[in-house]
Design an enzyme around this catalytic site. Structure first.
Site, mmCIF file in Angstrom:
data_model
loop_
_atom_site.group_PDB
_atom_site.id
_atom_site.type_symbol
_atom_site.label_atom_id
_atom_site.label_comp_id
_atom_site.label_asym_id
_atom_site.label_seq_id
_atom_site.Cartn_x
_atom_site.Cartn_y
_atom_site.Cartn_z
ATOM 1 N N ASP A 149 5.608 -16.530 -39.269
ATOM 2 C CA ASP A 149 6.617 -16.981 -38.999
ATOM 3 C C ASP A 149 6.948 -18.470 -39.315
ATOM 4 O O ASP A 149 6.315 -19.386 -39.318
ATOM 5 C CB ASP A 149 6.550 -16.957 -37.395
ATOM 6 N N ASP A 184 13.650 -6.528 -30.307
ATOM 7 C CA ASP A 184 12.948 -7.285 -29.384
ATOM 8 C C ASP A 184 13.278 -7.211 -27.805
ATOM 9 O O ASP A 184 14.484 -7.380 -27.528
ATOM 10 C CB ASP A 184 13.046 -8.774 -29.990
#
Length: 242
Positions: free
Chosen positions: A8, A131
């Site tokens: 990330d 998500d």
């Protein structure tokens, strides 16, 4: 079953967030290329990359970091990339540059037809990131929660060529509390598209529990923080999943 180590990117560095909060970022490596190389050297066939700044900005931000990852990985493994990819120009740019698969998230909710268009143009190269917070889809870097469930959104992309649904339970992400296996399995059983589990994978036992349900349609699992802090031994995990 595939293991997808996560990189990330925030401000050019490899970080992990706690439940998607950009103010709760832990920096693990300031050289994303070397981190990707380490994952591949240890046997990973994929690297999962998310441009966190890009997810909030709605356009790529950490391009230089992604370039360093692609250079480090070369042809030894495949890179899947998400975060801020919301138009065909950006899809084309990254797929032409060497990214194997792009992940469409916010745009999948806002404009499902765009996902279908991208799948038609790039067969086998488009994934959708879903998500969820309490079962409902969150977008714009998880800053906004919609009124659409993860399953409702996933069903929009049946039979259009989406290669995988990457399902993340936000409340589990980075919290080291274990993945939401029940929700992941329920989603996988309800659709024909393969599902990649994400969020909360914090031990070898978690990975084996996911693998035990692979017949539901689960292609693999993403893990980040647990790989960085040593809770999961990467070589051991790859061997166990293979």
């Amino acid at each position: 079953m595939n293991l997808y180590p996560a990189i990330d990117l925030k401000d050019g560095a490899c970080v992990r967030l706690l439940r998607g909060d950009m103010d709760k970022a832990t920096v693990f490596n300031d050289d994303p290329g070397s981190q990707a190389a380490e994952f591949v050297d240890k046997g990973c066939h994929w690297v999962h990359v998310v441009d966190l700044n890009g997810a909030f900005a709605g356009e790529p931000v950490n391009g230089a970091a992604v370039d360093s990852i692609l250079a480090a990985v070369g042809t030894r493994a495949k890179v899947q990339l998400g975060g801020g990819i919301r138009n065909m120009e950006t899809v084309d740019y990254w797929l032409n540059k060497g990214v194997h698969r792009v992940i469409l998230g916010t745009v999948a909710l806002r404009n499902p037809d765009f996902v279908k268009e991208a799948c038609a143009k790039w067969p086998g190269r488009i994934a959708v990131g879903i998500d969820a917070r309490d079962g409902f889809v969150a977008v714009e870097g998880w800053a906004e929660t919609s009124e659409i469930t993860a399953l409702e959104l996933a069903r929009k992309f049946e039979d259009c060529g989406v290669t995988a649904i990457i399902f993340t339970d936000i409340d589990r992400d980075g919290a080291m509390g274990g993945p939401n296996i029940d929700s992941t399995v329920a989603l996988a059983k309800a659709i024909s598209t393969p599902v990649i589990a994400s969020g909360g994978v914090s031990s070898l036992e978690d990975l084996l529990a996911i693998k035990a349900r692979a017949d539901a349609g689960i292609d693999g699992a993403i893990s980040g923080r647990a790989l960085y802090d040593g809770r999961i031994d990467l070589a051991q995990a790859i061997a166990a999943l293979a």
